[in-house]
Each structure stands twice: as C-alpha cells, then as structure tokens.
Motif scaffolding. Structure first.
Motif, PDB file in Angstrom:
ATOM      1  N   LEU A   1      37.034  24.573  47.398  1.00 26.21           N
ATOM      2  CA  LEU A   1      37.046  25.972  47.806  1.00 26.21           C
ATOM      3  C   LEU A   1      38.319  26.272  48.596  1.00 26.21           C
ATOM      4  O   LEU A   1      38.883  25.372  49.231  1.00 26.21           O
ATOM      5  CB  LEU A   1      35.818  26.278  48.667  1.00 26.21           C
ATOM      6  N   PRO A   2      38.774  27.518  48.601  1.00 28.12           N
ATOM      7  CA  PRO A   2      40.045  27.854  49.269  1.00 28.12           C
ATOM      8  C   PRO A   2      39.913  28.007  50.778  1.00 28.12           C
ATOM      9  O   PRO A   2      40.475  28.926  51.361  1.00 28.12           O
ATOM     10  CB  PRO A   2      40.430  29.180  48.600  1.00 28.12           C
ATOM     11  N   TYR A   3      39.138  27.128  51.399  1.00 27.64           N
ATOM     12  CA  TYR A   3      38.935  27.165  52.843  1.00 27.64           C
ATOM     13  C   TYR A   3      39.116  25.766  53.412  1.00 27.64           C
ATOM     14  O   TYR A   3      38.956  24.769  52.701  1.00 27.64           O
ATOM     15  CB  TYR A   3      37.528  27.671  53.203  1.00 27.64           C
ATOM     16  N   ALA A   4      39.417  25.706  54.701  1.00 32.25           N
ATOM     17  CA  ALA A   4      39.484  24.419  55.385  1.00 32.25           C
ATOM     18  C   ALA A   4      38.076  24.029  55.822  1.00 32.25           C
ATOM     19  O   ALA A   4      37.419  24.777  56.530  1.00 32.25           O
ATOM     20  CB  ALA A   4      40.407  24.513  56.605  1.00 32.25           C
ATOM     21  N   ALA A   5      37.606  22.857  55.365  1.00 31.20           N
ATOM     22  CA  ALA A   5      36.286  22.340  55.733  1.00 31.20           C
ATOM     23  C   ALA A   5      35.203  23.398  55.523  1.00 31.20           C
ATOM     24  O   ALA A   5      34.592  23.869  56.482  1.00 31.20           O
ATOM     25  CB  ALA A   5      36.286  21.838  57.169  1.00 31.20           C
TER      26      ALA A   5
ATOM     27  N   ARG B   1      39.919  34.151  48.972  1.00 36.61           N
ATOM     28  CA  ARG B   1      38.905  35.174  48.735  1.00 36.61           C
ATOM     29  C   ARG B   1      37.950  35.194  49.917  1.00 36.61           C
ATOM     30  O   ARG B   1      37.715  34.155  50.548  1.00 36.61           O
ATOM     31  CB  ARG B   1      38.099  34.879  47.476  1.00 36.61           C
ATOM     32  N   LEU B   2      37.409  36.354  50.189  1.00 34.36           N
ATOM     33  CA  LEU B   2      36.303  36.418  51.121  1.00 34.36           C
ATOM     34  C   LEU B   2      35.070  35.800  50.461  1.00 34.36           C
ATOM     35  O   LEU B   2      34.946  35.822  49.233  1.00 34.36           O
ATOM     36  CB  LEU B   2      36.012  37.868  51.514  1.00 34.36           C
ATOM     37  N   PRO B   3      34.165  35.237  51.240  1.00 39.08           N
ATOM     38  CA  PRO B   3      33.014  34.560  50.627  1.00 39.08           C
ATOM     39  C   PRO B   3      32.217  35.424  49.664  1.00 39.08           C
ATOM     40  O   PRO B   3      31.705  34.914  48.660  1.00 39.08           O
ATOM     41  CB  PRO B   3      32.173  34.142  51.838  1.00 39.08           C
ATOM     42  N   ASP B   4      32.086  36.722  49.933  1.00 39.55           N
ATOM     43  CA  ASP B   4      31.306  37.560  49.029  1.00 39.55           C
ATOM     44  C   ASP B   4      32.093  37.977  47.792  1.00 39.55           C
ATOM     45  O   ASP B   4      31.509  38.537  46.853  1.00 39.55           O
ATOM     46  CB  ASP B   4      30.780  38.802  49.758  1.00 39.55           C
ATOM     47  N   ASP B   5      33.394  37.711  47.750  1.00 43.70           N
ATOM     48  CA  ASP B   5      34.183  38.043  46.565  1.00 43.70           C
ATOM     49  C   ASP B   5      33.762  37.220  45.353  1.00 43.70           C
ATOM     50  O   ASP B   5      33.921  37.658  44.212  1.00 43.70           O
ATOM     51  CB  ASP B   5      35.678  37.805  46.821  1.00 43.70           C
TER      52      ASP B   5
ATOM     53  N   VAL C   1      17.595  35.047  61.678  1.00 41.36           N
ATOM     54  CA  VAL C   1      18.932  34.819  61.124  1.00 41.36           C
ATOM     55  C   VAL C   1      18.919  33.508  60.356  1.00 41.36           C
ATOM     56  O   VAL C   1      18.388  32.502  60.846  1.00 41.36           O
ATOM     57  CB  VAL C   1      20.008  34.780  62.226  1.00 41.36           C
ATOM     58  N   THR C   2      19.482  33.527  59.172  1.00 39.54           N
ATOM     59  CA  THR C   2      19.571  32.335  58.336  1.00 39.54           C
ATOM     60  C   THR C   2      21.028  31.915  58.209  1.00 39.54           C
ATOM     61  O   THR C   2      21.894  32.743  57.900  1.00 39.54           O
ATOM     62  CB  THR C   2      19.000  32.611  56.936  1.00 39.54           C
ATOM     63  N   LEU C   3      21.292  30.631  58.447  1.00 38.81           N
ATOM     64  CA  LEU C   3      22.633  30.074  58.286  1.00 38.81           C
ATOM     65  C   LEU C   3      22.743  29.403  56.912  1.00 38.81           C
ATOM     66  O   LEU C   3      21.862  28.638  56.522  1.00 38.81           O
ATOM     67  CB  LEU C   3      22.933  29.056  59.383  1.00 38.81           C
ATOM     68  N   VAL C   4      23.818  29.679  56.215  1.00 46.15           N
ATOM     69  CA  VAL C   4      24.067  29.091  54.901  1.00 46.15           C
ATOM     70  C   VAL C   4      25.512  28.619  54.864  1.00 46.15           C
ATOM     71  O   VAL C   4      26.426  29.403  55.172  1.00 46.15           O
ATOM     72  CB  VAL C   4      23.829  30.105  53.765  1.00 46.15           C
ATOM     73  N   THR C   5      25.753  27.355  54.523  1.00 47.79           N
ATOM     74  CA  THR C   5      27.130  26.875  54.449  1.00 47.79           C
ATOM     75  C   THR C   5      27.886  27.663  53.379  1.00 47.79           C
ATOM     76  O   THR C   5      27.290  28.155  52.413  1.00 47.79           O
ATOM     77  CB  THR C   5      27.193  25.379  54.106  1.00 47.79           C
ATOM     78  N   LEU C   6      29.187  27.767  53.551  1.00 46.19           N
ATOM     79  CA  LEU C   6      29.982  28.525  52.591  1.00 46.19           C
ATOM     80  C   LEU C   6      29.854  27.946  51.182  1.00 46.19           C
ATOM     81  O   LEU C   6      29.830  28.690  50.197  1.00 46.19           O
ATOM     82  CB  LEU C   6      31.454  28.539  53.019  1.00 46.19           C
ATOM     83  N   ARG C   7      29.768  26.623  51.077  1.00 44.75           N
ATOM     84  CA  ARG C   7      29.639  26.017  49.747  1.00 44.75           C
ATOM     85  C   ARG C   7      28.332  26.457  49.080  1.00 44.75           C
ATOM     86  O   ARG C   7      28.304  26.821  47.905  1.00 44.75           O
ATOM     87  CB  ARG C   7      29.690  24.497  49.853  1.00 44.75           C
ATOM     88  N   ASP C   8      27.232  26.418  49.858  1.00 45.43           N
ATOM     89  CA  ASP C   8      25.957  26.850  49.297  1.00 45.43           C
ATOM     90  C   ASP C   8      25.938  28.352  49.052  1.00 45.43           C
ATOM     91  O   ASP C   8      25.317  28.828  48.094  1.00 45.43           O
ATOM     92  CB  ASP C   8      24.814  26.462  50.230  1.00 45.43           C
ATOM     93  N   GLU C   9      26.606  29.106  49.908  1.00 42.05           N
ATOM     94  CA  GLU C   9      26.650  30.553  49.743  1.00 42.05           C
ATOM     95  C   GLU C   9      27.336  30.926  48.434  1.00 42.05           C
ATOM     96  O   GLU C   9      26.883  31.816  47.697  1.00 42.05           O
ATOM     97  CB  GLU C   9      27.396  31.186  50.910  1.00 42.05           C
ATOM     98  N   ILE C  10      28.420  30.254  48.118  1.00 38.92           N
ATOM     99  CA  ILE C  10      29.219  30.606  46.950  1.00 38.92           C
ATOM    100  C   ILE C  10      28.661  29.993  45.672  1.00 38.92           C
ATOM    101  O   ILE C  10      28.611  30.641  44.626  1.00 38.92           O
ATOM    102  CB  ILE C  10      30.682  30.170  47.170  1.00 38.92           C
TER     103      ILE C  10
ATOM    104  N   LEU D   1      29.004  41.860  57.189  1.00 38.86           N
ATOM    105  CA  LEU D   1      28.864  40.448  56.846  1.00 38.86           C
ATOM    106  C   LEU D   1      29.464  39.630  57.979  1.00 38.86           C
ATOM    107  O   LEU D   1      30.410  40.076  58.644  1.00 38.86           O
ATOM    108  CB  LEU D   1      29.586  40.143  55.538  1.00 38.86           C
ATOM    109  N   ALA D   2      28.931  38.429  58.193  1.00 36.52           N
ATOM    110  CA  ALA D   2      29.416  37.617  59.303  1.00 36.52           C
ATOM    111  C   ALA D   2      29.431  36.145  58.895  1.00 36.52           C
ATOM    112  O   ALA D   2      28.614  35.693  58.084  1.00 36.52           O
ATOM    113  CB  ALA D   2      28.544  37.805  60.546  1.00 36.52           C
ATOM    114  N   ALA D   3      30.378  35.422  59.460  1.00 42.45           N
ATOM    115  CA  ALA D   3      30.497  33.981  59.234  1.00 42.45           C
ATOM    116  C   ALA D   3      30.949  33.338  60.526  1.00 42.45           C
ATOM    117  O   ALA D   3      31.652  33.960  61.343  1.00 42.45           O
ATOM    118  CB  ALA D   3      31.483  33.673  58.105  1.00 42.45           C
TER     119      ALA D   3
END
Length: 796
Positions: free
Chosen positions: A25-29, A162-166, A235-244, A195-197
């Motif tokens: 993914l285009p993010y650090a960690a 990209r933003l996560p929701d993109d 509130v539910t936390l979802v890692t970016l990998r699982d979110e995408i 949206l929040a991260a």
C-alpha cells in the motif's frame, strides 16, 4: 496444451492477486494506522463529528497522531486549457503524518494554513501537476484558480498516493486543501460528517487500542447527553490494510483456491498421459538399463523430459495469462480496489517459472516412481512381464487420478454454480428505478460565483431550460446523491404525531432533488403527488417534502402521511414541511441493502432557514433521459454547461446503467472468473477421462477382439468399457459432492439470496459432470464396440 491452460490460469490470478492484494500500500507501515468508524443502531460504520475528532486526537496513550478529512470538488480554471472538475480531499494537516506519506516536491500544510481563516493553500496530485502544469516544479509557491478562488500551491503528492476511501470509490482524489476545523463545539457532536484515521503509538496494537478507546467512549457517552438518542454508539478501529482490502480479500483467496484446483486437474491429466507413455516405453527403458544406464540416470532423463514439457507449457501459459489479463477490463472491475494495477510484472514471471518447474518435477515423478517400483530388473527377458505388472498397477493409479480429477472438478463447478446463481439473483434485483436510457454527470457550483441560493437556483433554471431544448433529451432532473454511487447520511427529524421510543431518534436519510428527477429515473409515485414548479421559495405554496415507503412503514404505521408535517432537527433548517407525496423505495446504498427511510427536499426549497453561505446543494448530479444512446448526449450537455459558465466542468459522466453495473462489480468479477475456471476444469476432466478410457481400449484391443470373436455383441462391449470407465467417475462424483458440502461454508458470505448447500445447484452440477464423463467414456467405447476381431488378432 493442458499445462498451458493450468499454468496460464494460475499466472493470470497471480497477476490479479499481485495487483490488488499483495502489492504494498502507498503508506508507511499501514498496519500501524487505523480508520476510526462510528457506529450505532442502524449504522454499523459511519463518520465522526468534529468534537469526537478532537477527543480521539487527545488520547495520546493510544495515538501518536489523528487526522480527519472529507470529500469535495473544486474546478481548476486559468491553467491555459478547459476547466476541469477535480475531486478534492479536504484534510487536516496531521493526516499526512498519520498515513506516513511525503510530497515529491514542496511540503504539506502547516498549522497556520489549517487554522480557521488560514491562507488558502493546495497540494496537487502528480497527475494534475503533469497534465495542467507540464510537471514544472516552479508551480510551487504560485497561485492557481480553484472554483474562482485563489490558492497557493505548496506541494505535489506522488501518483500512487490515495486517501483510504479512494480505493473503494470510483472517484480518485486529485488535489488536497486544508480542512480548517474550528474549536470543538459541543452542539456539533451529532453532526457526523468526517472520515478519520489515527497512527497508533509505538507498542500499542489494534486490539489493545480498541479496548482503550472503548473505555474512553464509555466515559464520553456518560458526559454528553447528546448520545442518548444514538443507541449502541461506539467506535470501531480497522487497520488501513483491512479497510482497503478486507472486502475483496475473501473473494480473491477463493479465486486462488479455484485456480489451484484447475492446476491440480491439469497435473493429474499430464501425469496420466506420462504414465501411459511410460508403460509404452518399458522395452526402451529396459534396453537402456541393460546397456548400463543406472536407475538415477533413467530417472534423470524422465524428469528432464517432464521439466522441459512443463517449461514449454509455462511459456505458452504465460501467453494465455497475458491475453487473460488484457481481457479482465471487459468484466468492468474498475470499482474494485487497485484494479488498475493488474498486469504481468517480474514477480508474475518468476512465479510462472517456479510453478512450471514445480509442476514439471511433480508429474515427472509419477512414471519415474513406477519405474523404481516395478522396472528395477535389467534383463530384457522379463520386460514383458514387468509391462503387464506395471500396466495393472498403472491402471489402478490412473483410476485414482481420474476419480480425484472428477472430485476436484465437482467442487469447483458447484462453487461456480452457486456464485453464478447468486449473481444472477443479485442482478435481477429491482433497484427502485429504471436505469435504461439515462445519462448522469456531476457539477459543482462554486460559492465565489454563486454566493446566494437565488443565484444558484437561477443557474439551474437556465441549465434545465437549455438542456430540454436538445432534441434527443426527453426529461432532465438532478439529485444531490445518485443512487448506488455513494452513501447519504441520515438527519434527525421530528414528525407530527410520532413519539420515538426512549433513547431512539427519528433518523431519515436526506436527499435533495428537482421536480422531474423522479420522472427521469422512473421512481413510482405511491401516494399523493410529485414535486411541481410551484414548490419553490417565494411561490406561496409553503414548504413541502416527499418521503419513501420505508419512512411510512417505519414512522407512520397505519396513518396516512399525506398532509402531515415533519422537520429536520437541525439549526440549518427548522422549517416544518408538509408531506405531499410518497414515492417508491430506492436501493441507494447497494442492491443487497434494504431500502432506508428517505426524504426528498425540493432543490428550490432547500434549507430555507440557513444563511446563503451554508447552502449545501451546490454539488448535484444531472440525470438526463433520452430515447437513444445516452452516451451520445455527453458532448452536447457539456457544451451547454460551458456556454452558461466556462468556469464549470462536469465529471463522473456515465450512464445510469453503468452506475448499476459498477455497483455489482465485485460479485460479477468473482462469478465470471470462477466460472471460467470451472469451465476449464470441466474440459480438463473430460479430456482426462477420455484419454484414459481411449488408452485402455487401445491396450485391450486383442482382448476385445477375442470377446467379439466368441460372440460378444457391440452392446456388450459398449457396456463393459463404459461401465469400467464410469467406476472411478462415480466415486469422484460422490467425493466431490461431499467435499463441496464441507467447503460450502467458505462461500456463505459471498452469496446473495441462495444457500451454500442449494440442492438444485448440487443436483445440476452432479448430473452435468456425469453426462460429460459418460460422453467421454462413450466415444472410445463406441470405437471398441465396432472392433473387427480379425484385425485385432492379426495386430497381435
């Protein structure tokens, strides 16, 4: 050819998995960053409010930083070419730190730019930078015009960002501007629109973070009575990998399993062919051993031949995979995350080479193992005896392979049948409107050019008048949120004569529409009337509203809603509105989602008590119906918009049928690919059965000739050969049905309106494979039944 089909299918799926699932993914960690989703009764995943964002950002024992954003659209003008509407991310300065991304030029936003009334700043995407400014780094620090307002360019983000929701949407954010949240306002806790991260603090994993955040939210709910009406808020936390990737991962892994079955069937076929070939070469191999060739040397020769065969099959398979990957866009997977990254790359090439070598060694060991077991003597005198022994053992082994191939094919074809039937039922769902012959496109009117609701409504009046003058146009409408193309938020309402249960509100999804929108989409009127030209501010008719059937069922019970009043419990519009009509339900959020309570405000009466600066209906989707091809209207409609205002640009130009098609892209993608693999497995299994039976018939030519000479009829020979050929098939069918039943639970979450143990599908697939196997046995058996005994005996 068999290997090319098996390896080619696997290489194609490797390309899909590599592009969508395995590519970084285009993010650090990304696993250290999480999305923060609010949830309450009726909303399992939705946005956060401004005060909540500040609350979460203050939890320093959980997060090192928290960012928020929302979507918008700005029109780029004054860049030396036509205006372009650009999907825009309105972000906090901290978001880039949360995602761990850096610009390729310039910088991100500073605190002053992200403060209320800060200097207008913009970060360009690499694509916009190259397309409009020729990749000139000198644009940094210069001013550009966005929606008739000046913005200073401070940075350039890389193309991959990209933003996560993109990843889930069809629009890709191309520029970013500061969000500029003001101080937290307690009255805004119910306004969930961001949206929040957050990036987790070192040493805090997502599970621990969820526990700590749950504890904080419990205290926050006790301190703020606004949450009393939002049952089960959390509130539910979802890692970016699982979110995408979370939604598509099960389907992609299912495809990987399916294509692995295809490869196993292909390997079984090739092993059968090589085993038969090995039996025919027993005399040759015995001569080689008699002349001094050791067992290892002979085995090495067999493995070399099979590996060469596999490499050639792999090369042909790679060609097939290239064609297959090129054909994937025809399935229209563009709304799937990272579908544009599907292509053959170096990793796929290495994977194909490795797969070819492994399969070559795997099926090459079969005849080599038979040689070790039965061909160890080096005398020629016993070659014939060993051939008989090897033939008997080989036939048993081949039957096991055939039974296994059939079982694997049954599992795969049943899975494909279930997914195909599920998709057919999903595609047949009535969305609540008629998508045929409708063109859609989105426009946004900037506040700088259209500062008041009067100027905004005047533009729409002129636009609709000009569009209706186009000869091919039948009807024109507009809506704030196009069905199946986004999520509409619900708003608290008050309904005359209805008292909600304790700790529950009266939420209704809000839409803004024009008079003819319902006519354009064919949304039926169930009661009362549609909106008319008289339903506009200043016409004296009074504020009105339309509701859908779901709203009536949820809040009105058996009462007639026509003539009753309701209002939005929001400072932006406290106007009491009279219900004048009830329209049919629309599956706005997806064909699999139940229609929600929904209200339609007339565009010309939108938010009557809010100041002009807060008019929210600036961005609307035009809906234009025609009797011909709607795509042909795109040019004339764009021309009309440009004539009215050269600073405006339309985006998301597509037919409504395409919108519906994109909404079911994921199940169509899965069902299509697994259907192709199932058809391939069916063909390979049929070829394998035919090859084995044909080989057995050829080996038994003398025996069959003697049977005919002794009086056996053609029917007797036909029944004998078909019966023996169908024995392993029958066992394979039973094993396959049992295996499909055990594995069916893996499909449950991918199916719609059908069970994973649907008896009709199981019965049809079993009968289909049985008939295919019967045909594969019947063809060589028919030749055997017409064997001339004299020719058979002379050949011996």
């Amino acid at each position: 050819i068999t290997l090319a089909l098996g390896i080619g299918a696997n290489s194609a799926i490797f390309s899909v998995l590599r592009g969508m699932l395995w590519r970084p993914l285009p993010y650090a960690a990304p696993d250290a960053s999480v999305m923060l989703w609010s949830h309450w009764r009726g909303w399992d995943r939705t946005w956060v409010s401004s005060p909540e964002y500040y609350d979460y950002a203050a939890q320093r024992q959980i997060f090192s930083s928290v960012g928020a954003w929302s979507g918008a659209a700005l029109t780029l003008t004054g860049a030396g070419d036509n205006a372009e509407r650009l999907p825009t991310g309105v972000v906090t300065a901290s978001l880039f730190e949360v995602l761990g991304v850096k610009p390729i030029a310039g910088r991100t936003f500073n605190a002053d730019e992200d403060a209320p009334n800060g200097a207008p700043a913009v970060i360009l995407g690499e694509g916009v930078w190259k397309r409009h400014f020729a990749g000139d780094r000198g644009i940094i620090g210069k001013t550009i015009q966005l929606s008739a307002r000046p913005f200073t360019v401070v940075g350039i983000m890389p193309e991959a960002f990209r933003l996560p929701d993109d990843f889930a949407g069809e629009e890709r954010t191309q520029i970013w501007v500061p969000l500029r949240l003001g101080p937290p306002d307690p009255n805004e806790r119910g306004s969930h629109g961001y949206l929040a991260a957050g990036r987790l603090k070192d040493g805090v994993d997502p599970v621990r973070a969820q526990v700590l955040l749950d504890q904080f939210v419990a205290r926050m709910k006790n301190d703020n009575p606004q949450y009393a009406g939002m049952g089960e808020f959390g509130v539910t936390l979802v890692t970016l990998r699982d979110e995408i990737l979370g939604k598509v991962r099960p389907a992609l892994l299912l495809l990987l399993g399916a294509v692995a079955l295809v490869l196993l069937i292909a390997c079984g076929n090739v092993a059968n062919l090589l085993l038969a070939r090995g039996e025919a070469r027993q005399r040759e191999l015995s001569i080689r051993t008699a002349l001094g060739a050791g067992r290892r040397r002979v085995i090495r020769q067999l493995l070399t031949e099979s590996t060469l065969l596999a490499v050639l099959g792999g090369a042909a398979g790679l060609l097939l995979a290239t064609w297959g990957v090129a054909a994937i866009p025809a399935i229209n997977p563009s709304s799937l995350p990272r579908a544009e990254a599907i292509h053959i790359d170096a990793w796929v090439l290495l994977g194909t080479l490795g797969l070819s070598l492994v399969t070559g060694i795997a099926f090459g060991l079969v005849p080599a193992w038979q040689l070790i077991r039965y061909g160890h003597r080096q005398d020629l005198q016993g070659a014939a005896t060993r051939s008989v022994t090897l033939g008997a053992q080989g036939q048993r082994f081949r039957r096991v392979l055939i039974g296994t191939e059939v079982a694997l094919a049954v599992v795969l074809v049943i899975g494909a049948g279930l997914l195909t039937r599920s998709f057919a039922r999903l595609a047949s769902v009535n969305p609540g409107f008629d998508p045929r012959g409708v063109l859609t496109m989105r426009i946004s009117l900037p506040a700088a050019t259209y500062p008041t609701r009067t100027s905004l409504r005047s533009f729409y009046d002129r636009l609709f008048e000009r569009l209706r003058a186009i000869p091919a146009v039948a009807d024109v409408g507009a809506v704030a949120g196009l069905p199946l193309a986004g999520v509409r938020g619900d708003w608290g309402t008050q309904i005359e004569g209805y008292t909600p249960p304790p700790n529950q509100g009266t939420p209704v999804d809000l839409q803004v529409a024009t008079n003819d929108y319902f006519k354009v989409l064919g949304i039926p009127l169930k009661r009362g009337r549609f909106l008319t030209d008289a339903d506009r501010e200043g016409m004296g008719g009074g504020p009105v509203i339309l509701i859908n059937e779901a709203t009536v069922q949820k809040y009105f019970g058996g009462r007639d809603p026509i003539g009753m009043r309701m209002r939005i419990t929001c400072p932006c519009d406290s106007t009491w509105r009279t219900v004048v009509g009830v329209v049919g339900d629309v599956h706005h959020r997806g064909l699999t989602e139940q229609a929600r309570a929904e209200m339609y405000l007339p565009l010309m009466q939108h938010f009557l008590t809010s100041p002009d600066s807060q008019v929210l209906a600036r961005s609307m989707t035009l809906t234009i119906r025609t009797a011909g091809d709607p795509a042909l209207l795109a040019g004339p409609v764009r021309a009309v918009i440009a004539e009215l205002d050269r600073g405006l640009a339309a985006s998301d130009v597509r037919t409504l049928e395409d919108v519906v098609s994109r909404s079911i892209a994921a199940p169509r993608f899965t069902a299509t690919l697994i259907g192709v693999f199932a058809a391939l497995a069916l063909v390979l299994a049929a070829v394998g059965i035919y090859g084995v039976v044909a080989y057995v018939v050829a080996q038994r030519t003398t025996e069959l000739g003697i049977r005919v000479a002794l009086g056996a009829g053609a029917g007797d020979v036909l029944r004998l050969v078909v019966g023996q050929g169908m024995q392993p098939v029958g066992l394979g069918l039973i094993a396959g049905v049992f295996g499909a039943f055990l594995l069916s639970r893996l499909l449950t979450r991918l199916l719609y309106d059908i069970t994973a143990t649907d008896p009709a599908t199981y019965g049809f697939v079993t009968a289909l494979l049985g008939l295919v196997a019967l045909a594969a046995c019947w063809l060589p058996a028919r030749r055997a039944a017409h064997t001339d005994p004299m020719i058979a005996l002379r050949s011996e």
